[in-house]
Design a protein around this motif. Structure first.
Motif, PDB file in Angstrom:
ATOM      1  N   VAL A  10      43.839 101.396 110.518  1.00  0.00           N
ATOM      2  CA  VAL A  10      44.344 100.228 109.791  1.00  0.00           C
ATOM      3  C   VAL A  10      45.503  99.626 110.582  1.00  0.00           C
ATOM      4  N   ALA A  11      45.414  98.340 110.900  1.00  0.00           N
ATOM      5  CA  ALA A  11      46.486  97.637 111.618  1.00  0.00           C
ATOM      6  C   ALA A  11      47.223  96.749 110.621  1.00  0.00           C
ATOM      7  N   ILE A  12      48.552  96.909 110.536  1.00  0.00           N
ATOM      8  CA  ILE A  12      49.347  96.064 109.633  1.00  0.00           C
ATOM      9  C   ILE A  12      50.406  95.332 110.461  1.00  0.00           C
ATOM     10  N   ASP A  13      50.256  94.029 110.550  1.00  0.00           N
ATOM     11  CA  ASP A  13      51.200  93.215 111.330  1.00  0.00           C
ATOM     12  C   ASP A  13      51.940  92.237 110.432  1.00  0.00           C
ATOM     13  N   GLY A  14      53.002  91.661 110.996  1.00  0.00           N
ATOM     14  CA  GLY A  14      53.759  90.638 110.264  1.00  0.00           C
ATOM     15  C   GLY A  14      55.197  90.646 110.716  1.00  0.00           C
ATOM     16  N   PRO A  15      55.950  89.597 110.335  1.00  0.00           N
ATOM     17  CA  PRO A  15      57.370  89.541 110.713  1.00  0.00           C
ATOM     18  C   PRO A  15      58.204  90.534 109.916  1.00  0.00           C
ATOM     19  N   SER A  16      59.490  90.653 110.260  1.00  0.00           N
ATOM     20  CA  SER A  16      60.350  91.608 109.555  1.00  0.00           C
ATOM     21  C   SER A  16      60.660  91.140 108.133  1.00  0.00           C
ATOM     22  N   GLY A 128      41.428 111.887 111.146  1.00  0.00           N
ATOM     23  CA  GLY A 128      41.408 111.392 109.776  1.00  0.00           C
ATOM     24  C   GLY A 128      41.819 109.937 109.671  1.00  0.00           C
ATOM     25  N   GLY A 129      42.382 109.387 110.746  1.00  0.00           N
ATOM     26  CA  GLY A 129      42.735 107.967 110.740  1.00  0.00           C
ATOM     27  C   GLY A 129      44.227 107.724 110.687  1.00  0.00           C
ATOM     28  N   ILE A 130      44.614 106.469 110.830  1.00  0.00           N
ATOM     29  CA  ILE A 130      46.038 106.142 110.957  1.00  0.00           C
ATOM     30  C   ILE A 130      46.309 104.709 110.499  1.00  0.00           C
ATOM     31  N   VAL A 131      47.504 104.501 109.988  1.00  0.00           N
ATOM     32  CA  VAL A 131      47.992 103.151 109.712  1.00  0.00           C
ATOM     33  C   VAL A 131      49.016 102.842 110.804  1.00  0.00           C
ATOM     34  N   VAL A 132      48.786 101.772 111.554  1.00  0.00           N
ATOM     35  CA  VAL A 132      49.699 101.399 112.633  1.00  0.00           C
ATOM     36  C   VAL A 132      50.324 100.052 112.280  1.00  0.00           C
ATOM     37  N   GLU A 133      51.651 100.006 112.226  1.00  0.00           N
ATOM     38  CA  GLU A 133      52.308  98.745 111.857  1.00  0.00           C
ATOM     39  C   GLU A 133      53.082  98.151 113.030  1.00  0.00           C
ATOM     40  N   GLY A 134      53.061  96.819 113.126  1.00  0.00           N
ATOM     41  CA  GLY A 134      53.802  96.170 114.207  1.00  0.00           C
ATOM     42  C   GLY A 134      53.674  94.660 114.183  1.00  0.00           C
ATOM     43  N   ARG A 135      53.552  94.085 115.384  1.00  0.00           N
ATOM     44  CA  ARG A 135      53.461  92.633 115.508  1.00  0.00           C
ATOM     45  C   ARG A 135      52.155  92.201 116.182  1.00  0.00           C
ATOM     46  N   ASP A 136      51.624  93.086 117.045  1.00  0.00           N
ATOM     47  CA  ASP A 136      50.453  92.732 117.875  1.00  0.00           C
ATOM     48  C   ASP A 136      49.371  93.797 117.790  1.00  0.00           C
ATOM     49  N   LEU A 147      40.359  97.789 109.791  1.00  0.00           N
ATOM     50  CA  LEU A 147      40.920  96.833 108.836  1.00  0.00           C
ATOM     51  C   LEU A 147      42.217  96.286 109.405  1.00  0.00           C
ATOM     52  N   LYS A 148      42.371  94.962 109.342  1.00  0.00           N
ATOM     53  CA  LYS A 148      43.603  94.328 109.819  1.00  0.00           C
ATOM     54  C   LYS A 148      44.254  93.555 108.668  1.00  0.00           C
ATOM     55  N   ILE A 149      45.531  93.809 108.481  1.00  0.00           N
ATOM     56  CA  ILE A 149      46.280  93.135 107.416  1.00  0.00           C
ATOM     57  C   ILE A 149      47.416  92.368 108.089  1.00  0.00           C
ATOM     58  N   PHE A 150      47.670  91.145 107.625  1.00  0.00           N
ATOM     59  CA  PHE A 150      48.831  90.393 108.120  1.00  0.00           C
ATOM     60  C   PHE A 150      49.700  90.063 106.922  1.00  0.00           C
ATOM     61  N   LEU A 151      50.895  90.670 106.873  1.00  0.00           N
ATOM     62  CA  LEU A 151      51.800  90.450 105.742  1.00  0.00           C
ATOM     63  C   LEU A 151      52.738  89.285 106.043  1.00  0.00           C
ATOM     64  N   THR A 152      52.924  88.419 105.060  1.00  0.00           N
ATOM     65  CA  THR A 152      53.878  87.313 105.201  1.00  0.00           C
ATOM     66  C   THR A 152      54.786  87.293 103.967  1.00  0.00           C
TER      67      THR A 152
END
Ligand code: DC
Length: 230
Positions: A10-16, A128-136, A147-152
């Motif tokens: 799971v990729a979770i991106d977005g600004p601070s 088992g998988g991973i959630v990776v959070e960042g910007r890119d 799965l890709k999530i972009f939080l705003t």
């Protein structure tokens, strides 16, 4: 993405200030996944540059030093850790000084190459998988994520949340927090190498009017749907 058995990436991106870290950690803990805070890695390399007297305004000096520090991330979502050359830097990487310098360091291509390789190898080894959070993450690091999530969130909401995380005098100055946050976003959005961006196939979640629990629930549901193949 090629992973063992039912492993999900799971990729979770977005600004601070969008609740990325709190959401990512909670989702990983609920679903039994590992967790990687990639911002902490960029902060760690920035901390090392400062500690070793590297001129932050000199991209060539930063590039030359980029492969020197050994950065190790612990991926337990309930107790994530970060060390540089064996030193625990979880506290020092959150100082105002490191925060104000991290965008400049993370814009240097050699730094991004180094940290991106590290991130890919951690994700590949996460059973088992991973959630990776960042910007890119969804655009560059793990473009084949399941799965890709972009939080705003609005700048006001983000500044208020960030301010709440800070202590004492720093917290009092909401306007300064907002200004610093907008400046860092602009640098992260505007850099040439893998800027902050939403992947075309990412699900965008606007968290402005949502509680943290609502955001967590939303992302957990999206991961479960993905796992069920719906
Ligand atoms: O998530 P954070 O605020 O701790 O991230 C710190 C900085 O690291 C952020 O301003 C930009 C950089 N960063 C990056 O360039 N790419 C990532 N994947 C994560 C963070």
């Amino acid at each position: 993405m090629e992973t063992a058995s039912s492993a999900v990436i799971v990729a979770i991106d977005g600004p601070s200030g969008t609740g990325k870290s709190s959401t990512s950690k909670a989702v990983a803990a609920k679903l039994g996944l590992r967790y990687l805070d990639t911002g902490a890695q960029y902060r760690a390399i920035t901390w090392w540059m400062v500690a070793h007297g590297v001129d932050i305004d000199d991209p060539e000096a930063i590039a030359t030093a980029a492969d020197k520090p050994t950065i190790v991330s612990g991926t337990d979502p309930l107790a994530p850790t970060i060390t540089v050359d064996g030193t625990d830097v979880a506290g020092p990487i959150r100082t105002k000084d490191v925060t104000s310098k991290v965008s400049a360091v993370s814009a240097v291509p050699e730094v991004r190459t180094r940290i991106t390789e590290l991130q890919r190898s951690i994700a590949a080894q996460a059973e088992g998988g991973i959630v990776v959070e960042g910007r890119d993450i969804g655009t560059t690091v793990l473009p084949d994520a399941d799965l890709k999530i972009f939080l705003t969130a609005s700048a006001e909401a983000r500044a208020a949340r960030r301010s709440g995380e800070l202590k004492g005098k720093e917290a009092a100055d909401l306007a300064a927090t907002k200004e610093a946050l907008i400046k860092r976003d602009a640098a992260d959005l505007g850099r040439k190498t893998s800027p902050l961006a939403k992947a075309d196939d990412a699900v965008e979640v606007d968290t402005t009017d949502l509680t943290l629990e609502q955001v967590i629930e939303c992302v957990v549901t999206l991961v479960e749907e993905k796992r069920a193949g719906t």
